[in-house]
Design a protein around this motif. Structure first.
Motif, PDB file in Angstrom:
ATOM      1  N   ALA A  84       0.805  -1.219   0.000  1.00 22.47           N
ATOM      2  CA  ALA A  84       0.000   0.000   0.000  1.00 22.47           C
ATOM      3  C   ALA A  84       0.842   1.275   0.000  1.00 22.47           C
ATOM      4  O   ALA A  84       0.571   2.201  -0.782  1.00 22.47           O
ATOM      5  CB  ALA A  84      -0.965  -0.004   1.190  1.00 22.47           C
ATOM      6  N   PRO A  85       1.883   1.414   0.826  1.00 18.60           N
ATOM      7  CA  PRO A  85       2.680   2.658   0.790  1.00 18.60           C
ATOM      8  C   PRO A  85       3.316   2.907  -0.577  1.00 18.60           C
ATOM      9  O   PRO A  85       3.416   4.055  -1.023  1.00 18.60           O
ATOM     10  CB  PRO A  85       3.734   2.433   1.881  1.00 18.60           C
ATOM     11  CG  PRO A  85       3.136   1.426   2.797  1.00 18.60           C
ATOM     12  CD  PRO A  85       2.336   0.516   1.912  1.00 18.60           C
ATOM     13  N   VAL A  86       3.748   1.841  -1.277  1.00 25.50           N
ATOM     14  CA  VAL A  86       4.370   2.015  -2.586  1.00 25.50           C
ATOM     15  C   VAL A  86       3.319   2.422  -3.620  1.00 25.50           C
ATOM     16  O   VAL A  86       3.577   3.268  -4.488  1.00 25.50           O
ATOM     17  CB  VAL A  86       5.078   0.712  -3.028  1.00 25.50           C
ATOM     18  CG1 VAL A  86       5.792   0.918  -4.353  1.00 25.50           C
ATOM     19  CG2 VAL A  86       6.051   0.252  -1.974  1.00 25.50           C
ATOM     20  N   VAL A  87       2.119   1.829  -3.498  1.00 25.55           N
ATOM     21  CA  VAL A  87       1.045   2.199  -4.417  1.00 25.55           C
ATOM     22  C   VAL A  87       0.683   3.665  -4.220  1.00 25.55           C
ATOM     23  O   VAL A  87       0.439   4.395  -5.195  1.00 25.55           O
ATOM     24  CB  VAL A  87      -0.182   1.287  -4.212  1.00 25.55           C
ATOM     25  CG1 VAL A  87      -1.374   1.794  -5.035  1.00 25.55           C
ATOM     26  CG2 VAL A  87       0.139  -0.150  -4.602  1.00 25.55           C
ATOM     27  N   VAL A  88       0.665   4.123  -2.972  1.00 29.56           N
ATOM     28  CA  VAL A  88       0.385   5.538  -2.715  1.00 29.56           C
ATOM     29  C   VAL A  88       1.450   6.406  -3.361  1.00 29.56           C
ATOM     30  O   VAL A  88       1.157   7.416  -4.016  1.00 29.56           O
ATOM     31  CB  VAL A  88       0.313   5.810  -1.193  1.00 29.56           C
ATOM     32  CG1 VAL A  88       0.263   7.307  -0.929  1.00 29.56           C
ATOM     33  CG2 VAL A  88      -0.886   5.122  -0.583  1.00 29.56           C
TER      34      VAL A  88
END
Length: 831
Positions: free
Chosen positions: A204-208
């Motif tokens: 999730a943090p990388v997708v953000v």
């Protein structure tokens, strides 16, 4: 896809993926649209303007009586063709001698529709002027536009399409992250590229970071998500960040979102294999999409197109709208076109595209029109194929003109004239031919001969009879020199039709009979059937109805044998009209029903369908089935009104007037007849043979009941109506209290000055002319009529000429037949 103008009707393509993240925009725009006349969705390329506009239009189409209609403008390069693009999208046919914008304005004046003008940016000034004119002239029309900049038209509401909403970098909760539109779009498309992909606490943090780096741009997110099939999210995000930094350094003047989108597309292009890059740039030559066959013919030099195309589709660079047709997203197409221009092979690819489209157009012409024995389904498929390829054909023609390739241009024009004629849309054809003939350079005689004949046919339909006669005459001489007897006979048939239209048919019967005989001997069924149809029209024109019916039956047999059911339907319509004139409405209805069974489906055959419904309405009126008559005539008038052709509308208004008389509404009947008369005059088209007789027959009983002054007043009121007003008046439900009135002229009904304008219906015969008509029908010569009425033979001759002119007849026999029909109907006046 649905068509028409009723609620919920539109021409919007079906969506192949779910629209994600625009729920709030949709709700606000849906609430905004009904109250605003012009809404422009503005924003940079790749923001999703087109997708949002199409989804929105499909959602609100049912709120507009005329539906929602998409007009794609991305491939319209000539600003003068904007009205024609709109007309083609909404089904308005061109009208001889009238600017397409004027016809369109008249046709749309009363249609409460939503018009979607998509991709206006490259023609923004001209789109603004045209939209302003449409909105000013069509008070019920609403416009939804997409453009990279506002149109800047008074009253415009500019809706800046925002990027999809993004989570803050500090948000760590997976559920909260997944609730944002940009993340939902990426996750959904990534799951399609790699089944099983989902948002987790680990990615999730990388997708953000990735979504924020793409500024929430829908196109960029979709391109990035497509790479999840073979790259990790971390790899995508790292590579994308590097590209962004390089692009910012390269251009500080470009808008931020343009820099971001450019970087995304550059990066996506760099990930392609060598063959994929070559095919992508070559595919940019297509306008409006392509089939696999076309891609292989134009782009296949050294490539396995089928395999490489599949790779591009898997990476979301190629969109498949239906199983057999593909396209590039517009932003990708522009990018690929830049790559093609710098590759050194642009001219070669354009030449292959041009050559392929010429060959394709000629093949479709053979299937759809020329081949004497092709199944009807195949002819329809050819018609639909030309419609699907229209943007590519236009692009090929423009390329031919830029290259000075007059041969390719003439071949394209010639092979498309059948499509233009069926569509009732010939102004573009006239323009194409004019541009070709203006180019220097010679072509082989056979190509020029076919082009001249085709141009003459287009000019004939366009109402330019002098140019038509000159071009077809030139073609006849060329075919004669080439020894092409079928070509000569085709020209002779067209020249005879031109003469008939201009009232010069003295030799037409001899010429056409010669064509018919030679075509029969030579095994040329097309020329034989066309000559028979022309002979039938000539016989009907001179009152020889039984001969006309026999000739039409012969041509019908040939058309059916050829599988040319569209032309068979036209012949059946002619037979229905003859049966009506002969007083046999049952037989007429059978002909019209059979014709309607042929043309009732294809949207492109709308004019023929309208004629069938008009005939069914006339037959039902004669049979006393007034409910069926009203249903048929209302639908016919709706379809005819959509074409914008005033002469065709006038003919249906006359039938509606006959129905109004049967319903007891004298006032409406006379007004509609006056409106029909005025529409014909404004269109500059003379009434068809016997048009005056029809009017005279309809008006006569009303004049007896209401008196000449009242009829003259109502006639003048009808002539003052605009086309949409007359259509609305004709389609109003009959009043249950309708009955002939003693006098319709009352203070509340009169316009200022109306009572001082006693405009007499043009077809009305004077009492003396009625006396002469009775004697003429009895077989008396001019000299005998003069002796009977104690007038000079010259005066008798002038009366006879007036009668023929006012009734629209060309022979004394036609007057006799009309008079006999009046007597059978119990209408003979005291003479």
């Amino acid at each position: 896809m649905t068509h028409g103008s009723g609620p919920g009707r539109h021409n919007l393509p079906a969506e192949t993926t779910r629209l994600v993240g625009r729920e709030r925009d949709m709700a606000e725009l849906a609430a905004l649209l009904p109250g605003e006349r012009l809404v422009t969705l503005a924003g940079p390329g790749g923001i999703g303007k087109t997708r949002l506009a199409r989804h929105l239009a499909a959602g609100v189409a049912g709120r507009f009586p005329g539906g929602a209609w998409l007009v794609p403008l991305a491939d319209v390069r000539d600003a003068r063709l904007v009205p024609q693009a709109v007309a083609a999208a909404v089904g308005v046919a061109e009208e001889p001698g009238r600017a397409p914008a004027d016809t369109l304005l008249a046709a749309l004046r009363a249609r409460g529709m939503l018009l979607v003008l998509d991709n206006c940016e490259h023609l923004v000034q001209d789109c603004a002027v045209f939209a302003h004119r449409l909105l000013g002239g069509c008070p019920s029309l609403h416009v939804l536009a997409t453009s990279r900049e506002p149109l800047r038209v008074p009253g415009e509401v500019v809706w800046r399409v925002p990027p999809l909403d993004l989570p803050a970098e500090t948000v760590t909760d997976v559920d909260r992250i997944g609730g944002h539109a940009a993340i939902r779009l990426f996750a959904e498309r990534a799951a399609a590229a790699r089944p099983g992909f989902g948002l987790t606490s680990g990615n999730a943090p990388v997708v953000v970071r990735l979504a924020r780096g793409l500024d929430g741009m829908p196109l960029a997110l979709e391109l990035a998500a497509a790479r999840v099939g073979f790259l990790t999210v971390e790899q995508i995000a790292d590579r994308l960040d590097e590209r962004f930094r390089l692009l910012v350094r390269g251009s500080r003047t470009a808008a931020a979102r343009q820099r971001t989108l450019r970087a995304t597309v550059d990066w996506s292009h760099d990930l392609l294999g060598a063959d994929e890059r070559v095919l992508l740039r070559r595919l940019s030559v297509f306008a409006g999409g392509w089939t696999l066959e076309s891609a292989e013919r134009v782009c296949g030099d050294g490539l396995d197109v089928l395999d490489v195309l599949g790779g591009l589709a898997a990476k979301s660079l190629v969109v498949t709208d239906e199983p057999a047709r593909h396209r590039l997203l517009e932003t990708i197409r522009h990018y690929a076109a830049e790559r093609l221009a710098s590759s050194g092979e642009a001219d070669a690819v354009a030449a292959r595209h041009r050559g392929h489209m010429v060959e394709l157009a000629e093949r479709l012409e053979r299937d759809g029109w020329l081949d004497p024995f092709v199944p009807w389904e195949r002819r329809l498929a050819a018609f639909e194929a030309v419609k699907a390829e229209s943007e590519n054909l236009r692009a090929a023609f423009d390329a031919a003109m830029r290259a000075g390739d007059v041969r390719a241009g003439l071949r394209l024009c010639t092979s498309l004239r059948w499509y233009w004629l069926i569509q009732g849309r010939v102004a573009e054809g006239v323009s194409w031919f004019e541009r070709c003939f203006a180019l220097p350079g010679r072509v082989e005689p056979a190509v020029r001969a076919r082009a001249c004949r085709a141009y003459g046919e287009v000019c004939y339909d366009h109402g330019d009879y002098d140019e038509a006669r000159a071009r077809v005459g030139e073609a006849q001489e060329a075919f004669q020199a080439l020894g092409d007897r079928a070509g000569v006979d085709g020209c002779l048939t067209t020249l005879a039709l031109i003469g008939m239209r201009c009232g010069d048919d003295a030799d037409a019967e001899t010429v056409l009979d010669g064509v018919r005989r030679r075509a029969h001997t030579d095994g040329e069924p097309f020329n034989e059937a066309l000559a028979l149809s022309a002979l039938a029209a000539l016989s009907a024109r001179h009152g020889r109805l039984r001969t006309a019916a026999r000739l039409n039956e012969e041509s019908l047999t040939i058309f059916r044998r050829m599988g040319h059911l569209g032309l068979a339907a036209n012949t059946l319509i002619g037979l229905g009209l003859i049966a009506l004139v002969q007083g046999d409405p049952d037989r007429a209805a059978r002909f019209y029903r059979e014709a309607h069974g042929i043309v009732g489906g294809p949207d492109g055959l709308r004019p023929q369908r309208a004629r069938c419904l008009a005939g069914l309405g006339a037959a039902a009126t004669a049979l006393g089935d007034l409910g069926a008559a009203r249903r048929h005539l209302d639908e016919s008038l709706r379809l005819t009104g959509l074409t914008g052709r005033r002469n065709a509308v006038a003919r249906v208004l006359e039938l509606c007037a006959a129905l109004a008389l049967r319903e007891g509404d004298d006032t409406r009947a006379v007004k509609l007849l006056g409106a029909a008369s005025a529409l014909r005059e404004r269109a500059g088209v003379p009434g068809s043979p016997s048009a005056g007789a029809r009017q005279e027959t309809l008006v006569e009983d009303v004049r007896t009941r209401l008196g000449p002054p009242a009829v003259a007043h109502l006639w003048a009121r009808g002539r003052d109506m605009e086309m949409d007003e007359a259509i609305a008046r004709a389609t109003e439900p009959p009043s249950p209290a309708t009955a002939p009135a003693a006098s319709p002229i009352v203070a509340t009904d009169a316009r200022p000055g109306a009572g001082t304008r006693p405009i007499r219906p043009a077809s009305t015969l004077t009492p003396r002319e009625l006396e002469v008509a009775a004697l003429l029908a009895a077989g008396l010569t001019n000299r005998e009529i003069a002796a009977e009425l104690v007038i000079s033979p010259g005066t008798a001759g002038r009366h006879v000429a007036n009668i023929l002119g006012r009734l629209g007849f060309s022979s004394r026999a036609q007057v006799a037949a009309w008079w006999a029909a009046r007597r059978r109907a119990g209408r003979e006046p005291d003479a």
